[in-house]
Design an enzyme around this catalytic site. Structure first.
Site, PDB file in Angstrom:
ATOM      1  N   SER A  35      52.476  25.078  22.939  1.00 10.20           N
ATOM      2  CA  SER A  35      53.055  25.778  24.085  1.00 10.20           C
ATOM      3  C   SER A  35      52.373  25.307  25.356  1.00 10.20           C
ATOM      4  CB  SER A  35      52.901  27.288  23.925  1.00 10.20           C
ATOM      5  OG  SER A  35      51.545  27.620  23.787  1.00 10.20           O
ATOM      6  N   GLY A  36      53.033  25.549  26.472  1.00  9.70           N
ATOM      7  CA  GLY A  36      52.476  25.150  27.768  1.00  9.70           C
ATOM      8  C   GLY A  36      52.985  26.081  28.837  1.00  9.70           C
ATOM      9  N   SER A  37      52.740  25.722  30.100  1.00  7.78           N
ATOM     10  CA  SER A  37      53.158  26.578  31.212  1.00  7.78           C
ATOM     11  C   SER A  37      54.684  26.697  31.270  1.00  7.78           C
ATOM     12  CB  SER A  37      52.635  25.993  32.520  1.00  7.78           C
ATOM     13  OG  SER A  37      53.025  24.638  32.626  1.00  7.78           O
ATOM     14  N   GLY A  50      56.839  26.619  28.575  1.00  8.47           N
ATOM     15  CA  GLY A  50      57.464  27.262  27.416  1.00  8.47           C
ATOM     16  C   GLY A  50      56.832  26.777  26.132  1.00  8.47           C
ATOM     17  N   ASP A  51      57.648  26.616  25.089  1.00  5.81           N
ATOM     18  CA  ASP A  51      57.113  26.275  23.763  1.00  5.81           C
ATOM     19  C   ASP A  51      57.651  24.942  23.246  1.00  5.81           C
ATOM     20  OD1 ASP A  51      55.678  28.703  23.562  1.00  5.81           O
ATOM     21  OD2 ASP A  51      57.515  29.750  22.995  1.00  5.81           O
ATOM     22  N   VAL A  52      56.865  24.328  22.359  1.00  6.96           N
ATOM     23  CA  VAL A  52      57.287  23.099  21.679  1.00  6.96           C
ATOM     24  C   VAL A  52      57.433  23.412  20.195  1.00  6.96           C
ATOM     25  CG1 VAL A  52      56.795  20.668  21.226  1.00  6.96           C
ATOM     26  CG2 VAL A  52      55.931  21.724  23.311  1.00  6.96           C
ATOM     27  N   LYS A  78      61.300  20.814  23.092  1.00 10.08           N
ATOM     28  CA  LYS A  78      60.687  21.640  24.136  1.00 10.08           C
ATOM     29  C   LYS A  78      61.712  22.662  24.605  1.00 10.08           C
ATOM     30  CE  LYS A  78      57.579  19.669  27.195  1.00 10.08           C
ATOM     31  NZ  LYS A  78      57.098  18.691  28.206  1.00 10.08           N
ATOM     32  N   ASP A 132      49.101  14.023  36.638  1.00 10.90           N
ATOM     33  CA  ASP A 132      48.382  14.941  35.736  1.00 10.90           C
ATOM     34  C   ASP A 132      47.766  14.149  34.584  1.00 10.90           C
ATOM     35  OD1 ASP A 132      47.284  17.291  34.847  1.00 10.90           O
ATOM     36  OD2 ASP A 132      49.113  18.039  33.910  1.00 10.90           O
TER      37      ASP A 132
END
Length: 337
Positions: free
Chosen positions: A25-27, A29-31, A46, A136
């Site tokens: 998961s990340g900022s 949403g989810d993988v 994603k 990034d």
């Protein structure tokens, strides 16, 4: 198998990609791990809620479209909307360099760092040739491939990428100040801390900090405490600016200090000499008598673990023969990343 992915498991997106389980998961949403129902191929899916304040998946899908075909750029299978979600279906890749660094007890040999540096410089160069900055650069955004691509490094996560020049006119974006810091503060360039518009030099400087993170196991500005995020960023900025390159790179080959000094010396619009930077490390690699055989530190660890597993499995069979009882053995103590 237990399923921790809630209602999304078994959802089919794009007509043929079935979600199996959540893998990250990340900022945004989810993988999810997904499977292509037509041929059984594994994919990464994603998901981003369409209700998020700052959606980035559509933008990222456009970036992948522009970058398709580049070495170390994952293949995009599908982008669209499904059940209130923006969905991006990509190649399923292996572990990130951050994962592998932890797997190797946060120690990489010089050979591994130099083999990675070669590919990392090339990945960023390719993105720059397509008129974009990544913005990034960090170990989490470099992933190893799987199967026949297990020695190839992939660059991911283009949600913060920015176009720095026009495709047709080649006009560079203007120099600006008072910009908010974009990216991961640990690896941010000094100019990014100072609020200066990022350009190619900043991606390259960030990469230099990643190299030293791998060499040293941590950077001098990690673990600083402050009351607020703003104060913490200021402390990191102060420490970064007050740490001379020679101090940061002390105890390591001079090429790392040369790399960082070169990147910090670039002008705003200047094209980095990617080949010069690669050659710095390639010549060092040869000087140290290493073989470019793609045997990374984790390759050795996994081979050792597999041998131990095979030998303990053999002993288990012997014990079973002798006692007539089944002996349950731990076949492998390494996750198959």
């Amino acid at each position: 198998m237990t399923n921790n992915s809630g209602s999304k498991a078994e959802l089919v997106v794009g007509g043929k990609y079935k979600l199996v389980r959540k893998i990250g998961s990340g900022s945004f949403g989810d993988v999810y791990l997904g499977i292509t129902t037509t041929n059984g191929e594994d994919v990464a899916v994603k998901l981003e809620s369409q209700k998020v304040k700052h959606p980035q998946l559509l933008y990222e899908s456009k970036l992948y479209t522009i970058l398709q075909g580049g070495v170390g750029i994952p293949h995009m299978h599908w982008y669209g909307q499904e059940k209130d979600n923006n969905v991006l279906v990509m190649d399923l890749l292996g572990p990130s360099l951050e994962d592998l660094f932890n797997f190797c007890s946060r120690r990489f040999t010089m050979k591994t760092v130099l083999m990675l540096a070669d590919q990392m410089i090339s990945r960023i160069e390719y993105v720059h040739t397509k008129n974009f900055l990544h913005r990034d650069i960090k170990p989490d955004n470099f992933l190893m491939g799987t199967g026949r691509h297990c020695n190839k490094l992939f660059l991911i996560d283009f949600g913060l990428a920015k176009k720095y020049r026009d495709n047709r006119t080649r006009q560079h974006i203007p120099y600006r100040e008072d910009k908010h810091l974009i990216g991961t503060v640990r690896y941010a360039s000094i100019n990014a801390h100072l609020g200066i518009e990022q350009s190619r030099r900043d991606d390259m400087e960030s990469l230099g900090y990643v190299f030293m993170y791998f060499n040293r196991t941590s950077l001098p500005w990690q673990g600083l405490r402050a009351m607020t995020k703003k104060q913490k960023y200021e402390k990191i900025s102060e420490k970064k600016m007050s740490t001379p390159v020679e101090v940061l790179c002390k105890g390591f080959p001079a090429e790392f200090a040369m790399y960082l000094n070169y990147c910090r010396g670039l002008r705003f619009e200047e094209v980095p000499d990617y080949m010069y930077l690669r050659q710095l490390f390639r010549i060092l690699f040869r000087t140290l008598n290493h073989q470019y055989d793609y045997t990374f530190d984790w390759t050795m660890l996994k081979q050792k673990a597999a041998q131990q597993a095979a030998s303990s499995s053999g002993q288990g069979q012997q014990a079973q023969t002798q006692t007539g009882k089944q002996t349950e053995k731990n076949k492998n103590n390494v996750k198959d990343n």
